[in-house]
Scaffold this active site. Sequence first.
Site, short mmCIF file in Angstrom:
data_model
loop_
_atom_site.label_atom_id
_atom_site.label_comp_id
_atom_site.label_asym_id
_atom_site.label_seq_id
_atom_site.Cartn_x
_atom_site.Cartn_y
_atom_site.Cartn_z
CG HIS A 39 -0.90 -8.44 0.16
ND1 HIS A 39 -0.55 -7.11 0.13
CD2 HIS A 39 -2.24 -8.46 0.01
CE1 HIS A 39 -1.63 -6.36 -0.01
NE2 HIS A 39 -2.67 -7.16 -0.08
CE1 TYR A 83 -3.07 -2.97 0.38
CE2 TYR A 83 -3.55 -2.30 2.62
CZ TYR A 83 -3.77 -3.15 1.57
OH TYR A 83 -4.68 -4.17 1.69
CG ASN A 130 -18.16 2.45 7.54
OD1 ASN A 130 -19.36 2.40 7.22
ND2 ASN A 130 -17.21 2.71 6.66
#
Length: 272
Positions: A120, A64, A251
Amino acid sequence: MAGLIRGRTAAMTSAEQPTVPLAGDVRMPLLGFGTWQATGEAGYMAVLAALDAGYRHIDTATMYGNEEDVGRAIQESGLRREDVFLTTKLPPDRVGRERETIETSLRALDTEYLDLWLIHWPPSAPGDSIPAWRELLAARNEGLTRTVGVSNYSISQIDELIQSTEETPAVNQIRWSPSLYDRQTHAAHRDRGVVLEGYSPFKTSDLSHPVLVRIAQAHDVSPAQVVLRWHIDHEIVVIPKSVTADRIRANADIFGFSLTAEEMRDIDALGR
């Protein structure tokens, strides 16, 4: 079922967070905050907002490119390191450089240890997955990470790791939502003692679906909150992502209601 929290609140302490047990006496919050595509100042501010809203589980990855932003937000949040569950991930192109990668991640995150380190994606080269998994286990044994797991692995790929090392991944992080619900996949993880963690809960969800709208109206919440609560009530870890403060707070505000058995069945049926 996960422990239910009565009374709507967006900000919860780590002690109030519903969690799932992992190997090694580790507890993982069922609600996490995803950081894919949240980089730079926007990523830093998003993680800071999430921690302020009560999230105590932050998910990032070497791929990321935001580990420094995430680490800075955790450091500046005022929270104790032990009150934040922190995950990052090994990219498949770093197979063979696992130790170098985790040390780089620890420096970027400004922490002495991870709570969870994942592969990952399965390495593309046949046979590379098992050596990589052994290196993750070594990092765990050295205290660089409290526990280890995988991401985007099939059940057969998980079984290969277990059979080769007699060590079960604590977690498998995969794309998951009501429309992707598969009872057999869910049961296969549970039977092996692997915690299922879902990412992209909204990307494959039709939040205008009549079933989700009806259930949301019954609880005076949004369809997105219903989707997240559905994960929690299944004891599936979920990591919604956003860089909008209001949405981040919304959320997190999913602990003042729970779904009935009938509502859970109705949502499960969306995956068929």
